[in-house]
Scaffold this active site. Structure first.
Site, PDB file in Angstrom:
ATOM      1  N   ASP A 297       0.800  -1.234   0.000  1.00 23.15           N
ATOM      2  CA  ASP A 297       0.000   0.000   0.000  1.00 23.15           C
ATOM      3  C   ASP A 297       0.833   1.285   0.000  1.00 23.15           C
ATOM      4  O   ASP A 297       0.327   2.349  -0.286  1.00 23.15           O
ATOM      5  CB  ASP A 297      -0.942   0.010   1.219  1.00 23.15           C
ATOM      6  CG  ASP A 297      -0.185  -0.152   2.540  1.00 23.15           C
ATOM      7  OD1 ASP A 297       1.042  -0.369   2.499  1.00 23.15           O
ATOM      8  OD2 ASP A 297      -0.813  -0.077   3.607  1.00 23.15           O
ATOM      9  N   HIS A 298       2.124   1.185   0.332  1.00 26.99           N
ATOM     10  CA  HIS A 298       2.932   2.403   0.463  1.00 26.99           C
ATOM     11  C   HIS A 298       3.655   2.777  -0.832  1.00 26.99           C
ATOM     12  O   HIS A 298       3.567   3.893  -1.313  1.00 26.99           O
ATOM     13  CB  HIS A 298       3.979   2.223   1.567  1.00 26.99           C
ATOM     14  CG  HIS A 298       3.467   2.433   2.959  1.00 26.99           C
ATOM     15  ND1 HIS A 298       2.483   1.667   3.510  1.00 26.99           N
ATOM     16  CD2 HIS A 298       3.815   3.325   3.916  1.00 26.99           C
ATOM     17  CE1 HIS A 298       2.240   2.075   4.753  1.00 26.99           C
ATOM     18  NE2 HIS A 298       3.048   3.092   5.024  1.00 26.99           N
TER      19      HIS A 298
ATOM     20  N   ASP B 218       4.191  -0.963  11.366  1.00 23.73           N
ATOM     21  CA  ASP B 218       3.769   0.377  10.979  1.00 23.73           C
ATOM     22  C   ASP B 218       3.214   1.040  12.229  1.00 23.73           C
ATOM     23  O   ASP B 218       2.480   0.417  12.995  1.00 23.73           O
ATOM     24  CB  ASP B 218       2.692   0.314   9.890  1.00 23.73           C
ATOM     25  CG  ASP B 218       2.472   1.692   9.292  1.00 23.73           C
ATOM     26  OD1 ASP B 218       3.007   1.968   8.202  1.00 23.73           O
ATOM     27  OD2 ASP B 218       1.795   2.518   9.943  1.00 23.73           O
TER      28      ASP B 218
ATOM     29  N   ARG C  39      -0.178  13.156   9.981  1.00 20.87           N
ATOM     30  CA  ARG C  39       1.154  13.730  10.190  1.00 20.87           C
ATOM     31  C   ARG C  39       1.371  14.898   9.240  1.00 20.87           C
ATOM     32  O   ARG C  39       1.028  14.795   8.062  1.00 20.87           O
ATOM     33  CB  ARG C  39       2.249  12.679   9.944  1.00 20.87           C
ATOM     34  CG  ARG C  39       2.298  11.672  11.050  1.00 20.87           C
ATOM     35  CD  ARG C  39       3.424  10.669  10.917  1.00 20.87           C
ATOM     36  NE  ARG C  39       3.392   9.840  12.105  1.00 20.87           N
ATOM     37  CZ  ARG C  39       3.689   8.549  12.147  1.00 20.87           C
ATOM     38  NH1 ARG C  39       4.082   7.928  11.043  1.00 20.87           N
ATOM     39  NH2 ARG C  39       3.618   7.875  13.273  1.00 20.87           N
TER      40      ARG C  39
ATOM     41  N   SER D 292       7.245   7.363  12.788  1.00 23.33           N
ATOM     42  CA  SER D 292       7.016   6.058  12.177  1.00 23.33           C
ATOM     43  C   SER D 292       7.752   4.919  12.887  1.00 23.33           C
ATOM     44  O   SER D 292       8.574   5.137  13.772  1.00 23.33           O
ATOM     45  CB  SER D 292       7.479   6.092  10.731  1.00 23.33           C
ATOM     46  OG  SER D 292       8.874   5.883  10.676  1.00 23.33           O
TER      47      SER D 292
ATOM     48  N   ARG E 299       9.609   2.882  11.032  1.00 23.54           N
ATOM     49  CA  ARG E 299      10.607   2.421  10.053  1.00 23.54           C
ATOM     50  C   ARG E 299      11.948   2.131  10.726  1.00 23.54           C
ATOM     51  O   ARG E 299      12.576   3.018  11.302  1.00 23.54           O
ATOM     52  CB  ARG E 299      10.744   3.433   8.898  1.00 23.54           C
ATOM     53  CG  ARG E 299      11.300   4.775   9.279  1.00 23.54           C
ATOM     54  CD  ARG E 299      11.176   5.767   8.125  1.00 23.54           C
ATOM     55  NE  ARG E 299       9.781   6.148   7.934  1.00 23.54           N
ATOM     56  CZ  ARG E 299       9.369   7.330   7.503  1.00 23.54           C
ATOM     57  NH1 ARG E 299      10.246   8.248   7.172  1.00 23.54           N
ATOM     58  NH2 ARG E 299       8.086   7.606   7.374  1.00 23.54           N
TER      59      ARG E 299
HETATM   60  C1  MIC Z   1       4.362   6.614   8.089  1.00 28.42           C
HETATM   61  O1  MIC Z   1       3.187   6.964   8.203  1.00 28.42           O
HETATM   62  O2  MIC Z   1       5.323   7.349   8.405  1.00 28.42           O
HETATM   63  C2  MIC Z   1       4.660   5.226   7.559  1.00 28.42           C
HETATM   64  C3  MIC Z   1       5.266   5.383   6.232  1.00 28.42           C
HETATM   65  O3  MIC Z   1       3.468   4.504   7.429  1.00 28.42           O
HETATM   66  C4  MIC Z   1       5.592   4.529   8.565  1.00 28.42           C
HETATM   67  C5  MIC Z   1       6.120   3.237   8.115  1.00 28.42           C
HETATM   68  C6  MIC Z   1       7.272   3.360   7.149  1.00 28.42           C
HETATM   69  O4  MIC Z   1       8.072   4.268   7.270  1.00 28.42           O
HETATM   70  O5  MIC Z   1       7.355   2.494   6.277  1.00 28.42           O
HETATM   71  C7  MIC Z   1       4.961   4.316   9.940  1.00 28.42           C
HETATM   72  O6  MIC Z   1       4.061   5.031  10.318  1.00 28.42           O
HETATM   73  O7  MIC Z   1       5.418   3.444  10.695  1.00 28.42           O
HETATM   74 FE1  SF4 Z   2       0.140   5.122   5.084  1.00 27.09          FE
HETATM   75 FE2  SF4 Z   2       1.530   5.806   7.251  1.00 27.09          FE
HETATM   76 FE3  SF4 Z   2       0.091   7.612   5.933  1.00 27.09          FE
HETATM   77 FE4  SF4 Z   2      -1.138   5.753   7.302  1.00 27.09          FE
HETATM   78  S1  SF4 Z   2       0.162   7.344   8.128  1.00 27.09           S
HETATM   79  S2  SF4 Z   2      -1.650   6.430   5.240  1.00 27.09           S
HETATM   80  S3  SF4 Z   2       0.197   3.998   7.005  1.00 27.09           S
HETATM   81  S4  SF4 Z   2       1.877   6.513   5.158  1.00 27.09           S
END
Ligand code: MIC
Ligand code: SF4
Length: 654
Positions: free
Chosen positions: A65-66, A120, A380, A542, A544
């Protein structure tokens, strides 16, 4: 001790070791796991390294999905790897286009009373269904798939008492924005937020999930709602009533802390740039010209959000100066709005329809123009995360988003004179399961060959912790550094997630473009380590693990900060970087870039639980540091990281 709360009951029934006393180390059994592609490739590489034949959880799902721009072979290579790994190890796979992991998991798999670990940070979304759902680094999710329990410090359980009724135009998003306004992005560290009171009866499961989703922005371990008749009705409509169990707090449940919110006193709120806790009433920032508006993300793109947004738009047009986009959270939500006509309303109003994916939330397309103002229903708004370094991103409910899209400027939606609309939950959702691939039976699964395209590089190997660290301060940063600062995402960098060698070239890229060069120079001097100095809440955001893994690859061996965010702290440990905390916060000022440091006798001191002394050889000062590490974390650090630790455990067994 929070006995009798929903969270306590679920933790108690999953407890493998430890006592449910705040601050004590506990281990809990994990029933379900989820991964997404941006963290998933690493997680499955690590899982493969563990040598397990099939996942040991009740259910594991791999979502794509990313990373879905597919500008070249990299994303599709990763997708193909993920598809083959899922087949091989008994994992469900959610194909690209099926939707955002958290939204889809809520719809199709979340189960009251169960535990879920996801790679995540917004995994707590499933807390809206009455489950304990926690975000973690991919390596910990891989361990859970291999049957290991999840270790953490027992959080405090905070009861959030929702009193009264929400006024029109005030929604679930405003409840969580209000909490962020009061508590800030570090107010939830070490806590579980459990919602109760008559106010929850008005909130459908997807609305509850908006709140638990954005509990991640408080830094909370997770958030949870009881499983009640509303949960049951939602599961029934999903064709899964048999998954329902009632889980309510006992009448005499005692919370470690209580927060009260009188819903009737709330008003539409908005988080201003560049932090989700920079929250004010919308009316205070009215009149700011808007360039783009987008409804989507795992926070606010459910069927309820989209249907109401469309109803408010009916017969109206998006302002000529605004580009308005809708990214449905799931294929199911997209199917529903196709059936109920909401999709046509969006199109007629002049909306652009984006794919069911994370998309703009993680800077994968739809970036704002230079210096542009973007109003988003997301969670965010960190600086630069949208892909445009000087964009100003505001976070608000989909309803406020619609109002701004119509007006062309930030506006309190109550001023538009549009009547408020209620959205009824459907009796039956279109399940929309066509884009899932079911796990194969064990014998067939064993024959599957795993596909590895050229974008998938093996994990680097890391050495054990040395007796002492000799190093240099290679970066000094302030408070609330996000993992987006440390390891940015976006269309250019995200496709490199499966290649640590390539992605590490971008560590702290937008904060200090010279960092990588400096770090490598230090790393390549024999026996020298990089040491980073940080402020409060270091590593928020996140899950990550690349934000720990890539710095480790660049030779970072310690971070000294005023405090840490939970998931990043765990990721640092898991990749062998020692997270030290100033005993006296004012000592933060005793470091300058390039200072030569010595951390003598580190290994022994950690083992003996003694404070750590950092000697600044350049200034001659000694700085005392503490650490917030469990015994298991200390042994992981000594081994140089969790993978080494697991391998050595296996070695001992053999
Ligand atoms: C995000 O919202 O920052 C992400 C991308 O979903 C991350 C995960 C990632 O960096 O792959 C998260 O929230 O953990
Ligand atoms: Fe995707 Fe992270 Fe954004 Fe949620 S907050 S939509 S999991 S990138």
């Amino acid at each position: 001790m929070a006995k009798g709360t929903v969270a306590y009951k679920i933790l108690e029934s999953h407890l493998v070791s430890g006592k449910l006393i705040p601050g004590e180390e506990i281990a809990i059994k994990i029933d379900q796991t989820l991964t997404q592609d941006a963290t998933g490739t690493m997680a499955y590489l690590q899982f493969e390294a563990m040598g397990v034949d099939r996942v040991k959880t009740e259910l594991s799902v791999s979502y794509i999905d990313h990373n879905m721009l597919q500008t070249d072979y990299k994303n599709p290579d990763d997708h193909k790897y993920l598809m083959s790994v899922a087949k091989r190890y008994g994992i469900w796979l959610s194909k690209p286009g099926n939707g955002i992991c958290h939204q889809v998991h809520l719809e199709r798999f979340a189960k009251p009373g169960k535990t879920l670990l996801g790679s995540d940070s917004h995994t707590p979304t499933a807390g809206g269904m009455g489950m304990i759902a926690i975000g973690a680094g991919g390596l910990e999710v891989a361990s859970a798939m291999a049957g290991e329990p999840f270790y953490m410090k027992m959080p405090k359980i905070v009861g959030v008492h929702l009193k009264g009724k929400l006024p029109d135009w005030v929604t679930a998003k405003d409840i969580i924005l209000e909490l962020l306004r009061r508590l800030t992005v570090k107010g939830g560290v070490g806590k579980i937020f459990e919602y109760f009171g008559e106010g929850i009866k008005e909130l459908s499961v997807p609305e509850r999930a908006t709140i638990t989703n954005m509990g991640a922005e408080l830094g909370a371990t997770t958030s949870i709602f009881p499983s009640d008749e509303i949960t049951r009705a939602y599961l029934r409509a999903q064709g899964r009533e048999e998954d329902w169990v009632e889980i309510l707090p006992d009448p005499d449940a005692e919370y470690d802390e209580i927060i009260e919110i009188d819903l009737s006193q709330l008003e539409p709120l908005i988080a201003c740039p560049h932090s989700p806790d920079n929250v004010v009433p919308v009316r205070e920032v009215e009149g700011i010209k808007v360039d783009q508006v987008v409804i989507g993300s795992c926070t606010n793109s459910s069927f309820v959000d989209l249907t109401r947004a469309a109803k408010l738009l009916e017969g109206r047009k998006v302002h000529p100066d605004v580009i308005f986009a809708v990214a449905p959270g799931s294929k199911q939500a997209l199917e529903l709005i196709t059936q109920n006509g909401a999709l046509l309303t969006f199109l007629k109003a002049g909306a652009r329809i984006l794919e069911s994916a994370c998309g703009p939330c993680i800077g994968m397309g739809f970036a704002p123009p230079s210096g542009g103002v973007s109003i988003r229903s997301f969670n965010r708004n960190f600086e630069g995360r949208s892909g445009t370094p000087d964009a100003k991103v505001y976070l608000a409910s989909p309803e406020v988003c619609v109002a701004c899209a119509i007006a062309g400027e930030i506006i309190d939606p109550r001023k538009l004179g549009i009547p408020w609309v209620k959205v009824e939950m459907p009796e039956r959702f279109p399940y929309g399961d066509e884009a899932f691939i079911e796990p194969l039976p064990e014998e067939e699964a064993k024959k599957v060959e795993i596909y590895r395209g050229p974008n998938i590089k093996p994990l680097p190997e890391f050495d054990e912790l040395p007796e002492s660290i000799e190093g240099e301060v290679s970066l000094i940063v302030g408070d609330n550094i996000t993992t987006d600062h440390i390891m940015p995402a976006g269309a250019k960098i995200l496709p490199l997630r499966s290649n640590i060698y390539a992605i590490s070239e971008y560590v702290y890229h937008y904060v200090d473009p010279d960092f990588v060069k400096r770090a490598k120079e230090i790393r390549d001097k024999k026996g020298k380590a990089n040491i980073i100095v940080g402020g409060e809440n270091y590593g928020q955001g996140s899950s990550r693990e690349h934000a720990a893994l890539a710095p480790r690859f660049l030779g970072v061996r310690a971070v000294i900060a005023k405090s840490f965010a939970r998931i990043h702290h765990a990721n640092l440990v898991n990749f062998g970087i020692v997270p030290l905390e100033f005993k006296h916060k004012e000592d933060y000022h005793k470091f300058s870039l390039g200072d030569e440091l010595l951390i003598p006798d580190l290994k022994n001191r950690l083992q003996e639980g003694k404070e750590i002394v950092v000697i600044n050889k350049t200034t001659g000062e000694e700085i005392v540091c503490t650490y917030n590490l469990t015994p298991k974390q200390i042994s992981v650090l000594l081994k140089g990281g969790l993978l080494n630790w697991i391998k050595s455990k296996q070695g001992v067994k053999a």
